[in-house]
Design a protein around this motif. Structure first.
Motif, mmCIF file in Angstrom:
data_model
loop_
_atom_site.group_PDB
_atom_site.id
_atom_site.type_symbol
_atom_site.label_atom_id
_atom_site.label_comp_id
_atom_site.label_asym_id
_atom_site.label_seq_id
_atom_site.Cartn_x
_atom_site.Cartn_y
_atom_site.Cartn_z
ATOM 1 N N GLY A 292 6.745 -7.083 -0.628
ATOM 2 C CA GLY A 292 5.567 -6.256 -0.886
ATOM 3 C C GLY A 292 5.769 -5.285 -2.030
ATOM 4 O O GLY A 292 4.864 -5.080 -2.849
ATOM 5 N N THR A 293 6.963 -4.700 -2.125
ATOM 6 C CA THR A 293 7.214 -3.744 -3.207
ATOM 7 C C THR A 293 7.350 -4.451 -4.554
ATOM 8 O O THR A 293 6.807 -3.985 -5.566
ATOM 9 C CB THR A 293 8.479 -2.913 -2.919
ATOM 10 O OG1 THR A 293 9.616 -3.771 -2.771
ATOM 11 C CG2 THR A 293 8.305 -2.083 -1.656
ATOM 12 N N VAL A 294 8.045 -5.579 -4.564
ATOM 13 C CA VAL A 294 8.155 -6.351 -5.809
ATOM 14 C C VAL A 294 6.776 -6.849 -6.231
ATOM 15 O O VAL A 294 6.418 -6.812 -7.416
ATOM 16 C CB VAL A 294 9.130 -7.534 -5.651
ATOM 17 C CG1 VAL A 294 9.110 -8.422 -6.890
ATOM 18 C CG2 VAL A 294 10.545 -7.031 -5.390
ATOM 19 N N GLY A 295 5.983 -7.293 -5.258
ATOM 20 C CA GLY A 295 4.637 -7.747 -5.566
ATOM 21 C C GLY A 295 3.793 -6.657 -6.185
ATOM 22 O O GLY A 295 3.036 -6.892 -7.143
ATOM 23 N N THR A 296 3.919 -5.431 -5.671
ATOM 24 C CA THR A 296 3.150 -4.316 -6.234
ATOM 25 C C THR A 296 3.587 -4.018 -7.657
ATOM 26 O O THR A 296 2.741 -3.767 -8.538
ATOM 27 C CB THR A 296 3.313 -3.065 -5.366
ATOM 28 O OG1 THR A 296 2.891 -3.363 -4.031
ATOM 29 C CG2 THR A 296 2.459 -1.917 -5.900
ATOM 30 N N LEU B 188 0.830 -1.206 0.000
ATOM 31 C CA LEU B 188 0.000 0.000 0.000
ATOM 32 C C LEU B 188 0.866 1.258 0.000
ATOM 33 O O LEU B 188 0.569 2.232 -0.715
ATOM 34 C CB LEU B 188 -0.929 0.006 1.214
ATOM 35 C CG LEU B 188 -2.034 -1.051 1.243
ATOM 36 C CD1 LEU B 188 -2.868 -0.909 2.516
ATOM 37 C CD2 LEU B 188 -2.928 -0.947 0.010
ATOM 38 N N ARG B 189 1.915 1.258 0.805
ATOM 39 C CA ARG B 189 2.804 2.417 0.862
ATOM 40 C C ARG B 189 3.522 2.635 -0.466
ATOM 41 O O ARG B 189 3.872 3.762 -0.822
ATOM 42 C CB ARG B 189 3.829 2.228 1.982
ATOM 43 C CG ARG B 189 3.243 2.297 3.380
ATOM 44 C CD ARG B 189 2.732 3.688 3.699
ATOM 45 N NE ARG B 189 2.348 3.827 5.099
ATOM 46 C CZ ARG B 189 1.858 4.941 5.629
ATOM 47 N NH1 ARG B 189 1.684 6.003 4.875
ATOM 48 N NH2 ARG B 189 1.532 4.986 6.900
ATOM 49 N N PHE B 190 3.738 1.572 -1.197
ATOM 50 C CA PHE B 190 4.383 1.653 -2.505
ATOM 51 C C PHE B 190 3.428 2.226 -3.550
ATOM 52 O O PHE B 190 3.857 2.844 -4.516
ATOM 53 C CB PHE B 190 4.842 0.257 -2.928
ATOM 54 C CG PHE B 190 5.826 0.223 -4.063
ATOM 55 C CD1 PHE B 190 7.173 0.473 -3.847
ATOM 56 C CD2 PHE B 190 5.422 -0.082 -5.351
ATOM 57 C CE1 PHE B 190 8.093 0.420 -4.890
ATOM 58 C CE2 PHE B 190 6.317 -0.136 -6.399
ATOM 59 C CZ PHE B 190 7.664 0.114 -6.171
ATOM 60 N N GLY B 191 2.121 1.989 -3.353
ATOM 61 C CA GLY B 191 1.151 2.552 -4.279
ATOM 62 C C GLY B 191 0.063 1.619 -4.749
ATOM 63 O O GLY B 191 -0.741 1.985 -5.609
#
Length: 325
Positions: free
Chosen positions: A242-246, A48-51
């Motif tokens: 989480g960031t790679v997933g986003t 979520l924080r990544f976007g």
């Protein structure tokens, strides 16, 4: 790297009012047992924080209560019950996965047989649906026990740190002393490797995903040396997943024509997602360490993820009207 970064930027959804809720990524994190509630939270909230627009946590009932109290922004599904078989849970899993763009498996998963069984079931369903998947933490242990779970699957990214890479290498008979340009892993620099022959597409040594070592020249390797913090927090790998997933969720939206011109082939998505996620995570780590020093913890990284994103990709990717009333 400049050309790769330009491609990564093309996978970032525009902030121009043209997209609706859910069209900037729906991420799922499968993990979270009795003793592990922080890891799935860090992965899901980092998305979520990544976007990402929406972030789901699929976990055991013993972990759900704690995870729900960490943030009301997460959608929590406490369906991984120890007294149920994977076949019984499969319909619910399939329903949830049908609403997601990507599935992250492993943060807080643990090695209990029932959680491992659910992870295998979810991975199998994800493969049938052609979903992008990220495998981290104890999902890497699972893969080490049975490489056929991801062998040949071109939409999987695995994120081993140095210790996890060594363990995977030992489990799969790969020499952990393989030269850096022939392997992958997360450490002082993040080495990202993708087998371009089509046998596999992963953030790992292509040998681990079943590629033929003789096809070495068909392996593309990128080294991300973005400066990170001087202390590695215990949950930093969860932030990375989480960031790679986003990034992979955005790649799926791009692939579906929700935004972008569609010029980037899907075979590039795992590499681009790994590079983008790595750069932002390392930057967030540096920013958090600058403020907190030796006492930095993963929680300190979360407020830095969005700022790190802007630092890496430029303020223009955040929307021209950002900060204006």
């Amino acid at each position: 790297m400049k050309a790769i970064l330009n491609q990564v930027k093309q996978l970032i959804p525009p902030l121009d009012g043209s997209l609706h809720k859910g069209q900037s990524g729906r991420v799922g994190v499968l993990g979270g047992a009795l003793d592990y509630t922080g890891a799935p939270f860090f992965a899901a909230i980092s998305a979520l924080r990544f976007g990402a627009d929406l972030s789901h946590v699929i976990c055991s009932p013993t972990a759900a209560g704690a995870i729900k109290t960490y943030s009301p922004d997460l959608i929590v599904h406490p369906i991984l019950r120890e007294d149920k078989s994977s076949e019984q849970v499969s319909p619910e899993l399939k329903s949830i996965l049908s609403r997601l763009h990507v599935l992250v498996i492993g943060p807080g998963l643990g090695r209990e047989p029932y959680m491992q069984s659910f992870a295998k079931e979810a991975l199998g369903l994800a493969r049938k649906q052609g979903m992008f998947v990220v495998l981290d933490a104890d999902a890497l242990w699972m893969v080490g026990q049975d490489i056929s779970l991801i062998k040949g699957y071109r939409r999987a990214v695995v994120t081993p740190n140095v210790a996890e890479f060594s363990r995977l290498s030992e489990q799969l008979g790969v020499d952990p002393k393989t030269p850096a340009d022939e392997r992958a892993g997360l450490g002082a620099t993040d080495i990202i490797s993708v087998d371009t022959t089509g046998d596999a597409a992963s953030l790992e040594a292509s040998q681990l995903a079943g590629a033929d070592p003789q096809k070495e020249k068909a392996q593309e390797t990128v080294e991300v040396d973005t400066k990170g913090g001087l202390k590695r927090c215990g949950g930093q790998g969860d932030v990375l997943s989480g960031t790679v997933g986003t990034m992979l969720a955005w790649a799926k939206c791009y692939e579906d024509g929700i935004f972008g011109n569609g010029s980037i082939p899907a075979s590039r998505f795992p590499l681009l997602a790994a590079v983008g996620g790595s750069m932002v995570t390392r930057t967030a780590s540096r920013r958090a360490f600058f403020k907190e020093g030796r006492g930095v913890v993963t929680q300190d990284m979360l407020p830095e993820v969005g700022k790190a994103f802007a630092e890496v990709f430029g303020e223009e990717t955040q929307g021209q009207d950002r900060g204006k009333l």
